[in-house]
Write an enzyme that holds these catalytic residues in place. Structure first.
Site, short mmCIF file in Angstrom:
data_model
loop_
_atom_site.label_atom_id
_atom_site.label_comp_id
_atom_site.label_asym_id
_atom_site.label_seq_id
_atom_site.Cartn_x
_atom_site.Cartn_y
_atom_site.Cartn_z
N CYS A 155 -0.45 7.36 -11.44
CA CYS A 155 0.59 6.78 -10.58
C CYS A 155 -0.11 5.89 -9.55
CB CYS A 155 1.49 7.84 -9.95
SG CYS A 155 0.65 9.01 -8.86
N ARG A 200 3.65 11.84 -7.82
CA ARG A 200 4.16 11.99 -9.19
C ARG A 200 3.12 12.48 -10.19
NH1 ARG A 200 6.19 5.99 -9.30
NH2 ARG A 200 4.32 5.92 -8.00
N ASP A 232 9.40 6.63 -7.36
CA ASP A 232 8.38 7.04 -6.39
C ASP A 232 9.05 7.82 -5.24
OD1 ASP A 232 6.34 7.28 -4.60
OD2 ASP A 232 5.80 5.15 -4.59
P1 4NP Z 1 2.54 8.50 -5.96
O1 4NP Z 1 3.29 8.15 -4.58
O2 4NP Z 1 2.11 7.17 -6.54
O3 4NP Z 1 3.60 9.16 -6.79
O4 4NP Z 1 1.38 9.41 -5.61
C1 4NP Z 1 2.68 7.37 -3.59
C2 4NP Z 1 1.74 7.95 -2.77
C3 4NP Z 1 1.15 7.19 -1.77
C4 4NP Z 1 1.52 5.87 -1.60
C5 4NP Z 1 2.46 5.30 -2.44
C6 4NP Z 1 3.05 6.04 -3.43
N1 4NP Z 1 0.93 5.11 -0.56
O5 4NP Z 1 1.31 3.93 -0.38
O6 4NP Z 1 0.03 5.60 0.15
#
Ligand code: 4NP
Length: 189
Positions: A25, A31, A151
């Protein structure tokens, strides 16, 4: 989703004694850790093939951190056991793993940009393509977005629980795929 080439590749992977799955991800704290937890628990006891599960994020911001609290809560309350430390996707992961599974279309686009060869590109699939209800969807079609796991970063626990449900459906499909395909073995006299 599955063209003849991808079907051939999946069939080859399915025939291996050990399948190495890598889930990707953006941050590797929301996720993909949930998907890692679910798939790890569902495939833990398999021996033929053995399935290894790992995950990362294309972004560097959370390297070394635990998963988001709501992610951990969602998999723990559903009974999955897993301890997560975030890491960033590295280009050599294409060589190390058989399947690189993206959680959303932008993760897939990032991975396609990092891929250096057709061999690398052939390993990239959407995680939800293993959900039998979604397996007919081409990620490059107008319906491709249906394959994206939304997300939940910064959102309420309910968003993480809905992500868990989407992931469980795809992980169950993955398990069926791993267990169901007929492997032809020579008949001994
Ligand atoms: P993930 O969610 O991709 O599902 O782990 C996110 C976690 C952190 C960030 C964006 C999406 N971020 O911008 O730090």
């Amino acid at each position: 989703m599955h063209s003849l080439e991808t079907k051939k590749y999946l069939s080859m992977v399915r025939g291996k004694a050990k399948i190495s799955v890598h889930i990707v991800c953006l941050g590797n704290i929301c996720r993909s850790p949930i998907a890692n937890a679910v798939l790890l628990n569902l495939t833990r006891d398999l021996s033929a093939p053995k399935v290894e599960v790992d995950s990362s994020g294309t972004g560097p911001w959370h390297i070394g951190q635990s998963a988001a609290d709501f992610s951990t809560q969602s998999w723990q309350s559903a009974g999955y056991e897993y301890h997560h430390i975030a890491k960033q996707f590295q280009p050599d992961f294409f060589k190390k793993h058989d399947l690189i599974l993206a959680m959303d279309l932008s993760n897939r686009a990032n991975l396609l940009n990092l891929a250096k060869s057709d061999e690398d590109r052939a390993k990239i699939f959407m995680f939800t393509s293993f959900d039998p209800k979604k397996s007919h969807i081409d990620p490059d079609s107008k319906d491709g977005q249906i394959l994206s796991v939304p997300d939940p970063y910064g959102g309420p626990i309910e968003e993480f629980e809905s992500v868990l449900k989407i992931i469980e459906a795809a992980a169950a499909g993955f398990l069926d795929w791993v267990r169901s395909e007929v492997i032809l073995t020579p008949i001994s006299e």
